[in-house]
Design an enzyme around this catalytic site. Structure first.
Site, PDB file in Angstrom:
ATOM      1  N   ARG A   8      26.152 -26.180 -18.063  1.00  0.00           N
ATOM      2  CA  ARG A   8      27.357 -26.072 -17.237  1.00  0.00           C
ATOM      3  C   ARG A   8      28.430 -27.048 -17.715  1.00  0.00           C
ATOM      4  NH1 ARG A   8      27.797 -23.878 -12.167  1.00  0.00           N
ATOM      5  NH2 ARG A   8      25.527 -23.764 -12.028  1.00  0.00           N
TER       6      ARG A   8
ATOM      7  N   LYS B 223       5.750 -24.272 -17.033  1.00  0.00           N
ATOM      8  CA  LYS B 223       5.139 -24.191 -15.715  1.00  0.00           C
ATOM      9  C   LYS B 223       6.072 -24.833 -14.689  1.00  0.00           C
ATOM     10  CE  LYS B 223       2.323 -28.425 -15.622  1.00  0.00           C
ATOM     11  NZ  LYS B 223       2.777 -29.023 -14.376  1.00  0.00           N
TER      12      LYS B 223
ATOM     13  N   HIS C 212       1.693 -27.803 -22.420  1.00  0.00           N
ATOM     14  CA  HIS C 212       1.791 -28.805 -23.485  1.00  0.00           C
ATOM     15  C   HIS C 212       0.453 -29.447 -23.813  1.00  0.00           C
ATOM     16  CE1 HIS C 212       2.150 -31.558 -19.989  1.00  0.00           C
ATOM     17  NE2 HIS C 212       1.607 -32.437 -20.802  1.00  0.00           N
TER      18      HIS C 212
ATOM     19  N   LYS D 249      -1.969 -30.692 -27.870  1.00  0.00           N
ATOM     20  CA  LYS D 249      -2.541 -31.976 -28.266  1.00  0.00           C
ATOM     21  C   LYS D 249      -3.662 -31.774 -29.282  1.00  0.00           C
ATOM     22  CE  LYS D 249      -1.559 -34.327 -23.862  1.00  0.00           C
ATOM     23  NZ  LYS D 249      -0.775 -35.457 -24.395  1.00  0.00           N
TER      24      LYS D 249
ATOM     25  N   GLU E 282      -4.485 -40.366 -13.539  1.00  0.00           N
ATOM     26  CA  GLU E 282      -3.237 -41.051 -13.877  1.00  0.00           C
ATOM     27  C   GLU E 282      -3.095 -42.286 -13.008  1.00  0.00           C
ATOM     28  OE1 GLU E 282       0.200 -38.210 -14.984  1.00  0.00           O
ATOM     29  OE2 GLU E 282      -0.901 -37.167 -13.400  1.00  0.00           O
TER      30      GLU E 282
ATOM     31  N   ASP F  70      -0.336 -28.444  -9.677  1.00  0.00           N
ATOM     32  CA  ASP F  70       0.370 -29.129 -10.751  1.00  0.00           C
ATOM     33  C   ASP F  70      -0.487 -29.303 -11.995  1.00  0.00           C
ATOM     34  OD1 ASP F  70       2.604 -30.540 -11.862  1.00  0.00           O
ATOM     35  OD2 ASP F  70       1.590 -32.431 -11.450  1.00  0.00           O
TER      36      ASP F  70
ATOM     37  N   HIS G 175      -3.590 -27.054 -16.788  1.00  0.00           N
ATOM     38  CA  HIS G 175      -4.219 -27.897 -17.803  1.00  0.00           C
ATOM     39  C   HIS G 175      -5.747 -27.876 -17.743  1.00  0.00           C
ATOM     40  CE1 HIS G 175      -0.200 -29.182 -18.364  1.00  0.00           C
ATOM     41  NE2 HIS G 175      -0.199 -30.216 -17.563  1.00  0.00           N
TER      42      HIS G 175
ATOM     43  N   LYS H 126      -3.329 -38.914  -8.877  1.00  0.00           N
ATOM     44  CA  LYS H 126      -2.288 -39.897  -9.156  1.00  0.00           C
ATOM     45  C   LYS H 126      -2.706 -41.246  -8.557  1.00  0.00           C
ATOM     46  CE  LYS H 126       0.965 -36.955 -10.697  1.00  0.00           C
ATOM     47  NZ  LYS H 126       1.564 -37.037 -12.038  1.00  0.00           N
TER      48      LYS H 126
END
Length: 511
Positions: free
Chosen positions: A73, A176, A206, A210, A244, A263, A268, A366
């Protein structure tokens, strides 16, 4: 400057036939193409995509006939924004000469996704570049935008005929999330396929880019010692973990209402399960690999009852190394009554002759004790025997670590020094990250594969929908269940996750 004048600046560069011959001969350079990034001003583009393209140019992996078009934009400050992004996030050192060479092939089209004139301008720019470079109309459309805008962009491309493959090929790349459940995933897939051929749709995961993930197949199918043991006769269970240490600060707009299961597990971790459990394909082309993964995901089922075989949690305030870590509802963008899970653990079975009876334990979270992603294949301890009966049982475990390091570890039983036959568990450990040269980043590999038309590392629509079939039942169950259990930030997760395994006489690997 006229097209003819611009064209004279490219005398001395190889023509298309020469480029294509180099591509076939070496396999290290992509062919002539133009990539359009919708959402080039977003975080993903600035932190991953443009730096990856710079790294490919730095390593001479891109054709001289590659052009990048940013659709945004507001394009007023993009020169500085992209340069700063490359300096901050590229894998390779910033080289002003490399950047100048790439910058000559970066172009911008200003407009909104709802503006037909912007798509017409995009079509004109692509045609001009084809004429200038003397290259076929090979286009990649990378949708680095929310899924809610996918259909609008596809419609805009179709209105000006950019989806047609009459002269050159078309490929569309989407990130995703691929829906929120099976129904929305089906609707999203149908929406994309109304404009583009299924074989032209590349769904990015992604994690599959790896090197450590790709090495799963190399480990399994090039080492004769493993495949004979890769079944329910010798494997007791499998653990797949993505932990994580960071929280979700700054992702409130996306993460609230999505949660750890959607998520991470749906994409994954179920992809990792498919790679671990699949049979060897007849050939390692995209269709054959996808067919074997689809067989696994189609046979995967949640094991119940879900109240005992699953767990979810939400992190609360904790302390790590003397630093106070905020709870989820203290993070910006999360309401005080948020029921979004930041930890999820499931028990999955694969109902095939090879895997029936073997539980696959999957967990992600998390603000856990540390960051790690690994797959642990726990083998059945030997039964009977004179030596086995005298010693404590040792379970052989093969660990494939994806991050933060890239390594393979095998736990075996060995005799402790001394007169008695005391057996202890020891590790045979190989740090593959130090054995091999530093690998390209995942997005570099995946962008190269899109440009080459290699869809091996991209999940098919059938894989996405089969994954949703696996997790939809637990999402429905949790919708009517008690809120997520609390766990302190910096720990291994909620107690309910530990009880999942102790009921079966097993334990999670420590984080």
């Amino acid at each position: 400057m006229s097209h003819v004048q611009e064209r004279t600046q490219h005398i001395g560069e190889p023509d298309i036939s020469e480029i294509e011959q180099r591509t076939v001969r070496s396999g290290t350079i992509t062919g002539p193409a133009s990539m359009v990034i919708f959402g080039i001003t977003g975080d993903l583009s600035r932190k991953k995509l443009v730096p990856a393209i710079y790294d490919l140019e730095h390593d001479q992996q891109l054709s001289p006939e590659f052009d990048l078009i940013g659709f945004a934009r507001d394009t007023s400050d993009l020169d500085d924004v992209l340069r700063d992004s490359v300096i901050a996030h590229a894998r390779t050192p910033f080289d002003p000469g490399v950047w100048a060479r790439l910058r000559k092939r970066i172009h911008f089209v200003q407009g909104s996704f709802e503006d037909p004139t912007a798509f017409a301008a995009l079509g004109s720019r692509l045609a001009q570049l084809d004429l200038l470079r003397g290259k076929p109309a090979n286009y990649v459309f990378y949708l680095s935008i929310p899924p809610s805008a996918f259909e609008t962009v596809c419609d805009g491309l179709a209105q000006v005929g950019l989806h047609r493959q009459e002269h050159g090929w078309r490929r569309i790349v989407v990130e995703k999330p691929f829906g929120r459940d099976l129904a929305t995933a089906r609707a999203l897939g149908a929406s994309l396929e109304r404009t583009f051929e299924p074989s032209s749709i590349y769904r990015i995961d992604h994690y599959l880019g790896k090197e450590a993930v790709q090495n799963i197949l190399a480990l399994r199918f090039t080492n004769g010692m493993f495949e004979p043991l890769w079944n329910n006769r010798y494997v007791d269970h499998v653990q797949i973990t993505m932990a994580e240490s960071v929280g979700v600060a700054g992702r409130g707009a996306y993460y609230d209402g999505v949660g750890a299961t959607r998520d991470v597990i749906q994409n994954h971790l179920l992809q990792l399960l498919a790679l671990i459990a699949m049979s060897e394909p007849a050939t390692f082309d995209a269709d054959s690999v996808a067919a074997e993964k689809i067989k696994v995901l189609s046979a995967a089922r949640l094991l119940g009852p879900l109240g005992r075989t699953s767990a979810r949690g939400q992190y609360t305030t904790g302390i790590r190394d003397g630093v106070v870590l905020p709870g989820l509802t203290d993070e910006r963008g999360f309401p005080a009554d948020s029921a979004t899970e930041t930890f999820a653990a499931l028990t999955v079975g694969v109902e095939t002759r090879r895997w029936t009876g073997v539980p696959f334990y999957i967990r992600t979270g998390k603000r856990l004790a540390r960051t790690t992603t690994e797959i642990a294949v726990a083998f059945t301890p030997p039964a009977g025997g004179a030596l086995v009966s005298r010693t404590a049982p040792v379970q052989n475990v093969l660990v494939l670590r994806v991050q933060p390091d890239y390594r393979i570890e095998l736990q075996i039983g060995a005799k402790r020094p001394g007169g008695d036959m005391d057996i202890e568990s020891v590790s045979l450990d190989s740090d593959l990250g130090s054995v091999f040269q530093p690998a390209r980043a995942a997005y570099e590999r995946l962008i190269c594969d899109v440009l080459r038309g290699d869809a091996t590392l991209f999940p098919r629509r059938e894989e996405i929908e089969s994954s949703w079939r696996v997790i939809d039942p637990v999402l429905e169950y949790w919708a009517d269940a008690a809120p997520p259990a609390s766990y302190e930030a910096g720990t291994d997760g909620p107690d309910a996750a530990a009880r999942m395994l102790t009921r079966a006489g097993r334990m999670w690997r420590p984080l």
